[in-house]
Design a protein around this motif. Sequence first.
Motif, PDB file in Angstrom:
ATOM      1  N   GLU A 170       0.861  -1.192   0.000  1.00  0.00           N
ATOM      2  CA  GLU A 170       0.000   0.000   0.000  1.00  0.00           C
ATOM      3  C   GLU A 170       0.899   1.244   0.000  1.00  0.00           C
ATOM      4  OE1 GLU A 170      -2.383  -0.306   3.607  1.00  0.00           O
ATOM      5  OE2 GLU A 170      -0.998   1.024   4.648  1.00  0.00           O
ATOM      6  N   ARG A 171       0.341   2.404  -0.319  1.00  0.00           N
ATOM      7  CA  ARG A 171       1.122   3.638  -0.323  1.00  0.00           C
ATOM      8  C   ARG A 171       1.727   3.869   1.057  1.00  0.00           C
ATOM      9  NH1 ARG A 171      -2.975   4.021  -3.827  1.00  0.00           N
ATOM     10  NH2 ARG A 171      -2.805   5.322  -5.712  1.00  0.00           N
ATOM     11  N   VAL A 172       2.912   4.372   1.116  1.00  0.00           N
ATOM     12  CA  VAL A 172       3.572   4.516   2.424  1.00  0.00           C
ATOM     13  C   VAL A 172       2.875   5.594   3.262  1.00  0.00           C
ATOM     14  CG1 VAL A 172       5.308   6.104   1.539  1.00  0.00           C
ATOM     15  CG2 VAL A 172       5.858   4.654   3.492  1.00  0.00           C
ATOM     16  N   GLY A 217      -5.709  14.112   1.013  1.00  0.00           N
ATOM     17  CA  GLY A 217      -4.992  14.243  -0.254  1.00  0.00           C
ATOM     18  C   GLY A 217      -5.955  14.658  -1.354  1.00  0.00           C
ATOM     19  N   PHE A 218      -5.451  15.433  -2.288  1.00  0.00           N
ATOM     20  CA  PHE A 218      -6.265  15.979  -3.394  1.00  0.00           C
ATOM     21  C   PHE A 218      -5.368  15.934  -4.632  1.00  0.00           C
ATOM     22  CE2 PHE A 218     -10.017  18.971  -3.843  1.00  0.00           C
ATOM     23  CZ  PHE A 218      -9.878  19.249  -5.186  1.00  0.00           C
ATOM     24  N   ALA A 219      -5.216  14.728  -5.189  1.00  0.00           N
ATOM     25  CA  ALA A 219      -4.229  14.521  -6.273  1.00  0.00           C
ATOM     26  C   ALA A 219      -4.936  14.405  -7.608  1.00  0.00           C
ATOM     27  CB  ALA A 219      -3.427  13.254  -5.995  1.00  0.00           C
ATOM     28  N   GLY A 276      -2.420  23.099  -4.222  1.00  0.00           N
ATOM     29  CA  GLY A 276      -1.167  22.515  -4.707  1.00  0.00           C
ATOM     30  C   GLY A 276      -0.105  22.571  -3.639  1.00  0.00           C
ATOM     31  N   VAL A 277      -0.274  23.437  -2.671  1.00  0.00           N
ATOM     32  CA  VAL A 277       0.597  23.686  -1.507  1.00  0.00           C
ATOM     33  C   VAL A 277       1.941  24.265  -1.942  1.00  0.00           C
ATOM     34  CG1 VAL A 277       1.592  22.799   0.621  1.00  0.00           C
ATOM     35  CG2 VAL A 277      -0.506  21.777  -0.295  1.00  0.00           C
ATOM     36  N   ASN A 278       2.737  23.503  -2.653  1.00  0.00           N
ATOM     37  CA  ASN A 278       4.081  24.001  -3.004  1.00  0.00           C
ATOM     38  C   ASN A 278       4.006  25.186  -3.960  1.00  0.00           C
ATOM     39  OD1 ASN A 278       4.809  20.685  -2.841  1.00  0.00           O
ATOM     40  ND2 ASN A 278       6.008  22.120  -1.649  1.00  0.00           N
ATOM     41  N   GLN A 294      11.221  20.029  -4.166  1.00  0.00           N
ATOM     42  CA  GLN A 294      12.406  19.389  -4.754  1.00  0.00           C
ATOM     43  C   GLN A 294      12.537  17.947  -4.241  1.00  0.00           C
ATOM     44  OE1 GLN A 294      14.742  20.719  -6.963  1.00  0.00           O
ATOM     45  NE2 GLN A 294      13.377  22.448  -7.257  1.00  0.00           N
ATOM     46  N   GLY A 295      12.282  17.752  -2.962  1.00  0.00           N
ATOM     47  CA  GLY A 295      12.379  16.394  -2.399  1.00  0.00           C
ATOM     48  C   GLY A 295      11.247  15.520  -2.873  1.00  0.00           C
ATOM     49  N   ARG A 296      10.064  16.118  -2.982  1.00  0.00           N
ATOM     50  CA  ARG A 296       8.895  15.351  -3.460  1.00  0.00           C
ATOM     51  C   ARG A 296       9.166  14.836  -4.864  1.00  0.00           C
ATOM     52  NH1 ARG A 296       3.431  18.435  -3.158  1.00  0.00           N
ATOM     53  NH2 ARG A 296       2.561  16.336  -3.234  1.00  0.00           N
ATOM     54  N   THR A 328       8.864   5.869  -5.244  1.00  0.00           N
ATOM     55  CA  THR A 328       7.925   5.022  -4.492  1.00  0.00           C
ATOM     56  C   THR A 328       7.026   4.228  -5.438  1.00  0.00           C
ATOM     57  OG1 THR A 328       6.546   5.056  -2.490  1.00  0.00           O
ATOM     58  CG2 THR A 328       5.950   6.594  -4.216  1.00  0.00           C
ATOM     59  N   GLN A 329       6.759   4.800  -6.636  1.00  0.00           N
ATOM     60  CA  GLN A 329       5.883   4.060  -7.563  1.00  0.00           C
ATOM     61  C   GLN A 329       6.581   2.787  -8.025  1.00  0.00           C
ATOM     62  OE1 GLN A 329       3.465   5.426  -6.920  1.00  0.00           O
ATOM     63  NE2 GLN A 329       3.567   7.635  -7.157  1.00  0.00           N
ATOM     64  N   ILE A 330       7.916   2.890  -8.156  1.00  0.00           N
ATOM     65  CA  ILE A 330       8.656   1.700  -8.637  1.00  0.00           C
ATOM     66  C   ILE A 330       8.503   0.569  -7.643  1.00  0.00           C
ATOM     67  CG2 ILE A 330      10.971   0.801  -9.149  1.00  0.00           C
ATOM     68  CD1 ILE A 330      11.652   3.589 -10.267  1.00  0.00           C
TER      69      ILE A 330
END
Length: 712
Positions: free
Chosen positions: A84-86, A145-147, A234-236, A370-372, A379-381
């Motif tokens: 599952e997603r972390v 989350g709002f992706a 979008g926050v960032n 930048q870290g995201r 993580t998708q991999i």
Amino acid sequence: MSSIRDTIQKAVSTVTSSAKIADLQSDIQEPKSGQALTTDHGVKVSDTDNWLKVTNGRDNGPSLLEDQIGREKIHRFDHERIPERVVHARGAGAHGYFKVYDDRASKYTYAPVLTDSSRSTPVFIRFSTVQGSRGSADTVRDVRGFAIKFFTDEGNWDLVGNDIPVFFIQDAIKFPDLVHAVKPEPHNEVPQGQTAHNNFWDFSGLQPETAHMIMWVMSDRGVPRSFRMMQGFGVNTYTLLNAQGERHFVKFHWIPELGVHSLMWDEALKIAGQDPDFHRKDLNEAIENGAYPKWKLAIQTLPESREHEFEFDILDATKVWPQELVPLEEIGELVLNRVVDEFFTETEQVAFCTSHIVPGIGFSDDPLLQGRNFSYFDTQISRLGVNWEELPINRPVCPVLNHNRDGKSRHRIVQSSVNYWPNRKDIGRPVKPEEGGYAEFAQRVEGIKKRVRGEKFQEHYSQAQLFYNSLAPYEKSHLINAISFELSHCDDPAVYKSYTTVLSNIDFELAKTIAIKVDGVLPEKPGRPNHGHTSKGLSQLEYASKEPTIVSRRIAILIADGFNAVELQAVRAILTSAKAVCYIIGPRRNKIHPSEAQDIGEGVTADHHFEGQRSTLFDAIYIPSGEKHIKELANNGRAVHWVREAFGHCKPIGAIGEGVDFLRDVVRLPDVELFAPPRGSDEVVSSYGVVTTGRYSVSSAARDTLKITQDS
Ligand code: HDD
């Protein structure tokens, strides 16, 4: 640069993306009734109920390993689960489209998705909580989350946001620490779907940059009524590039058409147990009923020349850009109009990357972004394998050609003998920006390598104060109760002692009130004085829908035998015509008979019985007239509790005729307001209607429902 935009426009295929999306979804299988069952390798199966065995007709002998059909079925079952997603493991998704109003954003960007009003860009959205596992409840107190994945003709653009405009931390390197602190504790895997534990508040007390975000999560924003009734951000800080090569900093805002509404905390707690899938079902129910959720996309932009004019750093994700200083511009609309066909292949396998941007949209030096940009692809991999972008739900709608090859579960078959560049066949040639190639902005950078935070990143309280000061009194009391709930679940005094110190830097009265509620230890001395400023757009009261609406609101109609059927039909017709969704709740999930005078044997089938559902799952209650039915309700403790609980949650309660007496004399509701019967309906309404409002301030949701009920 202007030729870039013209080229892109020209390059844009005539086929709209939505037609292509249909082609993409060609992996959709519509099984027909009676269609044969097969193995994964296509062989029709004659018996899926019995393992191949040795038998002498009387007894079962040994099962045979030879059974390739049985083995395949068990193998596939054993390997169904993927990691599952972390974080954001619990989610719900939907399809829709995005359209801009016109090209007003072209002064900032040449990205057609934000400037070409002839387009309708297909999107997929995934809402989520953060802390809980994939099977945790929807209505926990948490960030949402709002992706959104935009399937544009220039490639996929993923805007991976939340329902809160700021974030806990400033630098992505702190994310593992934050997540370890918020997630269930390592020694006992407790708690699930909650921040109310030592580690989260310990970390937050020691990392004061979290102060602003925590005020938002502990406010009513932390318990949204619906994914459809929350903002998205979008926050960032991203950037936009226009055709003249000018760059602007940008923040993205999603403003819901239905307004921003929350649950009461008591409701959220109960719904988590009564219906853990409440938000997921709410989203699907609205879309299936044609009440398509809509948001306006608004942007805040800053030219590069204004980057350093604020007391905060515009690249600091723990800060908002106050709307007084940087106004919002509405540029387009998002509509969700299709539920997913299969949860796992769509909602579970969808994968977003903040690094997925399209020409005309760019990054900024926001250290969190930048870290995201590194983390999501990585993580998708591990979750989906390296070819995750070939999965139907992640596939772009525009042509994809590159020299990436192989890796697990590769789908695409490239008919070419070259898989490198440069090559003699000119295959997979990079194209210049004027041919649509992604153009990086030529940003000048200079300085020394150092692990450091910018000077303006060091201040953590002024915007937490700004947010707190901007809340309405009842919002503040909800926030105080929330933090008190959380800290009272911490059993290490060091934790709530350190946190009340953080609070005293936001507002000393706030800190004192909570210290008294939680452990009596007052902060030694007042912290940073509260500057007393407020700002627009922070209190959710400002987002109560301008035009009150009961569209998609869930209304419970409580009845028992002997109800006034003519009246019920009329009121239900009024509510349904205003696109509310009505549910009949009765003593049994079966035929409920109207008063003798009206009983033509039909009766009304109840959707639920009083034990099967609770008032928390509905937005309002209506009780028809009818002497016998009111007597029965009065003798049904659960029915009385239903109404009392709804009243305590600020919900509108409508009643007519004897229903009024029931509210006043049996349920004993204090502030019962009478109002004239709905216009043009006096032949139905035996006496007068009544509407009560909850003990607390009337929540924006209640106000919406009240007004429509009264006006209809
Ligand atoms: Fe994140 C998932 C939103 C900070 C690393 N994040 C994830 C999802 C959302 C966000 C909505 C779920 C996407 C989906 O539905 O599949 N995350 C945010 C926002 C942030 C943020 C708005 C702050 C502005 N995230 C953040 C940081 C990092 C990550 C600082 C790492 C340095 N986020 C991830 C991740 C996830 C993720 C670990 C886990 C599952 C996934 O990516 O697909 O890569």
